[in-house]
Design a protein around this motif. Structure first.
Motif, PDB file in Angstrom:
ATOM      1  N   ALA A 195       0.695  -1.047   0.091  1.00  0.00           N
ATOM      2  CA  ALA A 195      -0.029   0.043   0.074  1.00  0.00           C
ATOM      3  C   ALA A 195       0.813   1.216  -0.137  1.00  0.00           C
ATOM      4  CB  ALA A 195      -1.040  -0.111   1.436  1.00  0.00           C
ATOM      5  N   PRO A 196       0.401   2.455  -0.662  1.00  0.00           N
ATOM      6  CA  PRO A 196       1.259   3.537  -0.583  1.00  0.00           C
ATOM      7  C   PRO A 196       1.081   4.308   0.549  1.00  0.00           C
ATOM      8  CG  PRO A 196      -0.753   3.991  -1.946  1.00  0.00           C
ATOM      9  CD  PRO A 196      -0.698   2.447  -1.651  1.00  0.00           C
ATOM     10  N   PHE A 197       2.053   5.112   1.175  1.00  0.00           N
ATOM     11  CA  PHE A 197       1.876   5.886   2.329  1.00  0.00           C
ATOM     12  C   PHE A 197       1.572   6.918   1.832  1.00  0.00           C
ATOM     13  CE2 PHE A 197       3.451   8.375   5.866  1.00  0.00           C
ATOM     14  CZ  PHE A 197       2.957   7.392   6.843  1.00  0.00           C
ATOM     15  N   ARG A 198       0.102   7.295   2.062  1.00  0.00           N
ATOM     16  CA  ARG A 198      -0.393   8.536   1.564  1.00  0.00           C
ATOM     17  C   ARG A 198      -0.880   9.291   2.547  1.00  0.00           C
ATOM     18  NH1 ARG A 198      -1.030   7.221  -3.446  1.00  0.00           N
ATOM     19  NH2 ARG A 198      -3.211   6.473  -3.037  1.00  0.00           N
ATOM     20  N   PRO A 199      -0.807  10.189   3.317  1.00  0.00           N
ATOM     21  CA  PRO A 199      -1.631  10.426   4.460  1.00  0.00           C
ATOM     22  C   PRO A 199      -2.853  11.375   3.805  1.00  0.00           C
ATOM     23  CG  PRO A 199       0.589  10.714   5.249  1.00  0.00           C
ATOM     24  CD  PRO A 199       0.613  10.215   3.855  1.00  0.00           C
ATOM     25  N   ARG A 200      -3.804  11.269   4.296  1.00  0.00           N
ATOM     26  CA  ARG A 200      -5.072  11.992   4.154  1.00  0.00           C
ATOM     27  C   ARG A 200      -4.786  13.620   4.204  1.00  0.00           C
ATOM     28  NH1 ARG A 200     -10.331  10.545   3.324  1.00  0.00           N
ATOM     29  NH2 ARG A 200      -9.145   8.732   2.314  1.00  0.00           N
ATOM     30  N   LEU A 201      -4.084  13.804   5.035  1.00  0.00           N
ATOM     31  CA  LEU A 201      -3.664  15.537   5.269  1.00  0.00           C
ATOM     32  C   LEU A 201      -3.185  16.096   4.179  1.00  0.00           C
ATOM     33  CD1 LEU A 201      -3.357  18.029   7.187  1.00  0.00           C
ATOM     34  CD2 LEU A 201      -0.971  17.030   7.825  1.00  0.00           C
ATOM     35  N   GLY A 227      -2.819   9.934   9.247  1.00  0.00           N
ATOM     36  CA  GLY A 227      -4.013   8.914   9.090  1.00  0.00           C
ATOM     37  C   GLY A 227      -4.532   8.818   7.717  1.00  0.00           C
ATOM     38  N   GLY A 228      -5.526   7.984   7.363  1.00  0.00           N
ATOM     39  CA  GLY A 228      -6.113   7.813   6.318  1.00  0.00           C
ATOM     40  C   GLY A 228      -7.704   8.469   6.218  1.00  0.00           C
ATOM     41  N   SER A 229      -7.843   8.982   7.664  1.00  0.00           N
ATOM     42  CA  SER A 229      -9.398   9.924   7.509  1.00  0.00           C
ATOM     43  C   SER A 229      -9.414  11.174   7.890  1.00  0.00           C
ATOM     44  CB  SER A 229     -10.135   8.951   8.999  1.00  0.00           C
ATOM     45  OG  SER A 229     -11.316   9.553   9.064  1.00  0.00           O
ATOM     46  N   LEU A 245     -10.667   1.174  12.609  1.00  0.00           N
ATOM     47  CA  LEU A 245     -11.519   0.980  11.507  1.00  0.00           C
ATOM     48  C   LEU A 245     -13.191   1.062  11.482  1.00  0.00           C
ATOM     49  CD1 LEU A 245      -9.232  -1.277   9.605  1.00  0.00           C
ATOM     50  CD2 LEU A 245      -9.327   0.997   9.392  1.00  0.00           C
ATOM     51  N   LEU A 246     -13.477   0.598  12.752  1.00  0.00           N
ATOM     52  CA  LEU A 246     -15.118   0.773  13.078  1.00  0.00           C
ATOM     53  C   LEU A 246     -15.283   1.999  13.265  1.00  0.00           C
ATOM     54  CD1 LEU A 246     -15.811  -2.139  15.393  1.00  0.00           C
ATOM     55  CD2 LEU A 246     -16.415  -1.686  13.198  1.00  0.00           C
ATOM     56  N   CYS A 247     -14.292   2.983  14.114  1.00  0.00           N
ATOM     57  CA  CYS A 247     -14.546   4.453  14.149  1.00  0.00           C
ATOM     58  C   CYS A 247     -14.427   5.096  12.887  1.00  0.00           C
ATOM     59  CB  CYS A 247     -13.414   5.044  15.321  1.00  0.00           C
ATOM     60  SG  CYS A 247     -13.540   6.672  15.480  1.00  0.00           S
ATOM     61  N   ALA A 248     -13.603   4.772  12.101  1.00  0.00           N
ATOM     62  CA  ALA A 248     -13.394   5.685  10.733  1.00  0.00           C
ATOM     63  C   ALA A 248     -14.746   5.203   9.942  1.00  0.00           C
ATOM     64  CB  ALA A 248     -12.263   4.995  10.014  1.00  0.00           C
ATOM     65  N   ARG A 249     -15.208   4.059  10.055  1.00  0.00           N
ATOM     66  CA  ARG A 249     -16.705   3.761   9.221  1.00  0.00           C
ATOM     67  C   ARG A 249     -17.762   4.543   9.836  1.00  0.00           C
ATOM     68  NH1 ARG A 249     -17.272  -2.551   8.574  1.00  0.00           N
ATOM     69  NH2 ARG A 249     -19.266  -1.807   7.346  1.00  0.00           N
ATOM     70  N   VAL A 250     -17.793   4.863  11.012  1.00  0.00           N
ATOM     71  CA  VAL A 250     -18.812   5.668  11.809  1.00  0.00           C
ATOM     72  C   VAL A 250     -18.651   7.231  11.203  1.00  0.00           C
ATOM     73  CG1 VAL A 250     -19.543   6.603  13.947  1.00  0.00           C
ATOM     74  CG2 VAL A 250     -19.033   4.255  13.682  1.00  0.00           C
ATOM     75  N   ALA A 251     -17.523   7.577  11.186  1.00  0.00           N
ATOM     76  CA  ALA A 251     -17.147   8.849  10.725  1.00  0.00           C
ATOM     77  C   ALA A 251     -17.546   9.137   9.314  1.00  0.00           C
ATOM     78  CB  ALA A 251     -15.685   9.327  11.027  1.00  0.00           C
ATOM     79  N   ASP A 252     -17.361   8.150   8.632  1.00  0.00           N
ATOM     80  CA  ASP A 252     -17.685   8.114   7.112  1.00  0.00           C
ATOM     81  C   ASP A 252     -19.158   8.384   6.788  1.00  0.00           C
ATOM     82  OD1 ASP A 252     -15.223   7.651   6.163  1.00  0.00           O
ATOM     83  OD2 ASP A 252     -15.381   5.816   5.880  1.00  0.00           O
ATOM     84  N   ASN A 253     -19.999   7.567   7.638  1.00  0.00           N
ATOM     85  CA  ASN A 253     -21.529   7.693   7.404  1.00  0.00           C
ATOM     86  C   ASN A 253     -21.991   8.878   7.967  1.00  0.00           C
ATOM     87  OD1 ASN A 253     -21.445   4.943   6.448  1.00  0.00           O
ATOM     88  ND2 ASN A 253     -21.609   4.109   8.536  1.00  0.00           N
ATOM     89  N   HIS A 302     -12.638   7.073   4.247  1.00  0.00           N
ATOM     90  CA  HIS A 302     -11.132   6.652   5.020  1.00  0.00           C
ATOM     91  C   HIS A 302     -10.356   5.797   4.229  1.00  0.00           C
ATOM     92  CE1 HIS A 302     -13.006   3.359   6.765  1.00  0.00           C
ATOM     93  NE2 HIS A 302     -12.059   2.800   6.923  1.00  0.00           N
ATOM     94  N   ASP A 303      -9.163   5.805   4.248  1.00  0.00           N
ATOM     95  CA  ASP A 303      -8.256   4.441   3.520  1.00  0.00           C
ATOM     96  C   ASP A 303      -7.723   3.681   4.645  1.00  0.00           C
ATOM     97  OD1 ASP A 303      -6.123   2.980   2.444  1.00  0.00           O
ATOM     98  OD2 ASP A 303      -5.330   4.691   1.482  1.00  0.00           O
TER      99      ASP A 303
END
Length: 586
Positions: free
Chosen positions: A14-20, A79-81, A295-303, A310-311
């Motif tokens: 996987a590439p290291f590409r922060p969401r920031l 991070g990816g979120s 990852l559960l937390c990131a999915r909650v934020a996505d919704n 998020h990645d």
């Protein structure tokens, strides 16, 4: 850029590409104002929670604050979120407390570093998606179990009991608490319950109608005050009451000597290979729980937002870096935190800058107001954590169990009981094994064999239709076919257009069926194969053993072939079905 290995064409990291990096493109003043407001709010909310989680985990309160500052900054920056907030989490309380009791604080820090490395590798090798395959019944079961254990761990401070060391075992904890009930402190009980009541009631004040006659300025002031986090209000009132009235309750100052008003210093825990080998299970536990929670937390934020999703792999790599770095400054395990992330979203966060502001806010509070923490009563933090535990659990799922099948009930209740009675590692391991067993059972039930009526074909030809997936859990049904044929049968047709897949054990069962039929003088003919079964049959060499002419495209061709003599069938050209080009899907 992603990394490829020339000798391993299927392996791509996987590439290291922060969401920031993508979030700050086109960043403007309006988004910064939103991020600044959200970050300040979350930083204030995180202050009591970080201390409470650390104390409940059996470590010093400043270790929770340092974790929230350092890990919170790294998770937001790498991070990816877009909106996830990282730091110490309630889910780790039971795990960290047990590790400290069994292995000591130094080994906890080592296990956290090792778990961070494992998390980074999980993200690097694109294993983030695998977390989604954990059944929801297992997630609910261990989440509710952890909530019960968190609540139980707070009984000591809520009641002000004089217990030197509370054991980690569930039943032993209950016994120790029961033996020390005579040391109950009514002031601690009143403080803790008052804080719990404030945290519960405070968010509802904003919706209450104000008395008529209030000046508009007073009304605006009250509305603004009601927007402040209830945890901060409860903690502030309890601390002020303890300091002003000299309440005889245990405080952060009396137990820990306060919080240092300084930056965390770099420290290296004593490392030995012999000690590290004993930390295998704690390391796996921290890594798996951190991955699941984040990852559960990131999915909650996505919704909750319209921002890019998020990645998961980048998020795991950021969690790994945070857990590698934080222990060298005295920190404890960190992950994504649902309560603070939800607060961040509702406060208007737009980019990871809000998470960075949250970390800097905590750092400023520590440098400026650390001496005030000495008067924080532990009973107040216990009341706040009881509220956290209640919100953490999905208690309605127990009432809804009657609407689900037995495997779901067994997984949820079993994981819950094992988490409470034993520990999270045992619960998840047993839960996943049971989930696999139930899945195999359901898949084996879905596989079935049905006889096709062939009125014009004669009694010497039989046709069976295969449905589902022929795998190791269902081969018993194929093994019985040869014994159940009519005595006069000379050709058996297997119609397979609804057979979606075959594994190697299923293929072995087909080969055994072919040998059993050959001994009886019965020919086996396969028709209407899908790509995966046909590809496996070709690659394994079974197509040569059965004869390519015995694999045809349609049931009509199979019936015609069955009526030919074996010699005529052997001289016939191979049907198109056996000569299809192999595909990647096969």
């Amino acid at each position: 850029m992603s990394i490829k290995f020339p000798g391993l064409p299927g392996l791509e990291l996987a590439p290291f590409r922060p969401r920031l990096l993508s979030a700050i493109q086109g960043y403007d003043r309006q988004r910064f104002a939103s991020d600044l407001s959200a970050g300040l709010t979350v930083g204030i909310v995180a202050l009591p929670l970080a201390m409470a989680f650390a104390i409940a985990s059996g470590v010093k309160p400043e270790q929770g604050l340092f974790t929230a500052i350092i890990a919170g900054f790294l998770i937001a920056a790498l991070g990816g979120s877009s909106v996830q907030i990282g730091g110490p989490a309630g889910a780790f309380i039971v795990i960290v407390y047990g590790i400290v009791q069994r292995y000591g604080l130094g080994n906890l820090l080592i296990a956290t570093v090792l778990a961070g490395g494992l998390l980074f590798l999980m993200g690097l090798f694109k294993l983030g998606v695998l977390v989604r395959y954990i059944p929801v019944s297992i997630v609910i079961g261990f989440t509710n179990g952890i909530a019960v254990l968190i609540a139980l761990s707070q009984v000591k401070d809520l009641l002000g009991l004089r217990i030197e060391n509370l054991p980690a075992d569930f039943f032993t904890q209950i016994a120790v608490l029961a033996r020390h009930l005579d040391t109950l402190n009514p002031y601690a009980v009143a403080t803790g319950l008052a804080c719990l009541a404030i945290v519960v009631v405070w968010p509802k004040l904003y919706a209450l109608p104000l008395p008529s006659g209030l000046a508009s300025r007073s009304e605006r002031w009250l509305r603004t005050l009601a927007r402040l986090p209830g945890t901060v209000i409860a903690l502030g009132l309890a601390t002020a009451a303890t300091a002003l009235f000299g309440l005889p309750v245990e405080t952060i100052g009396s137990r820990f000597g306060g919080i240092p008003q300084a930056l965390p210093s770099l420290q290296f825990p004593d490392f030995s290979w012999e000690g590290a080998k004993q930390l295998f299970i704690p390391t796996i536990t921290i890594a798996m729980l951190g991955a699941i929670e984040s990852l559960l937390c990131a999915r909650v934020a996505d919704n909750m937002t319209d921002l890019p999703r998020h990645d998961p792999n980048q998020e795991l790599m950021a969690q790994g870096v945070a857990n590698i770095v934080t222990p060298f400054f005295g920190g404890i395990p960190a992950t994504g935190t649902i309560a603070r992330t939800v607060t961040n979203v509702r406060s208007g966060a737009a980019t990871p800058v809000a998470g960075i502001v949250h970390a800097l806010t905590l750092l400023l509070i520590v440098l400026v107001a650390a001496p005030l923490a000495s008067s924080v009563p532990l009973a107040a933090l216990a009341g706040i954590l009881l509220f956290v535990a209640w919100n953490m659990g999905e208690w309605r799922e127990f009432a809804r169990l009657k609407h689900f099948n037995m495997p779901y009930r067994v997984l949820l209740v079993g994981t819950f009981v094992l988490t409470v009675v034993f520990d999270l590692t045992v619960a998840v391991e047993v839960g996943l094994v049971l989930a696999c067993v139930f899945f195999i059972y359901r898949m084996s039930v879905l596989f079935r064999i049905a006889e096709l009526p062939l009125p014009a074909a004669g009694r010497d030809v039989q046709a069976l239709a295969l449905y589902g997936s022929l795998f190791f859990g269902a081969v018993g049904k194929i093994e019985d076919v040869a014994r159940q044929l009519r005595p006069e049968t000379r050709a058996l047709i297997l119609e397979m257009h609804q057979l979606i897949s075959v594994d190697t054990t299923g293929l072995d069962a087909l080969e055994q069926l072919h040998r059993d039929l050959a001994r009886k003088g019965v020919r086996l003919i396969l028709c209407e194969l899908n790509e995966q079964p046909l590809g496996l049959i070709r690659r394994s060499g079974f197509i040569e053993r059965i004869g390519a002419q015995h694999i045809v495209d349609t049931l009509g061709e199979a019936i015609t072939l069955a009526h030919q003599s074996p010699a005529a069938a052997a001289q016939a050209p191979s049907p198109a079905g056996a000569l299809k080009p192999d595909s990647a899907a096969a």
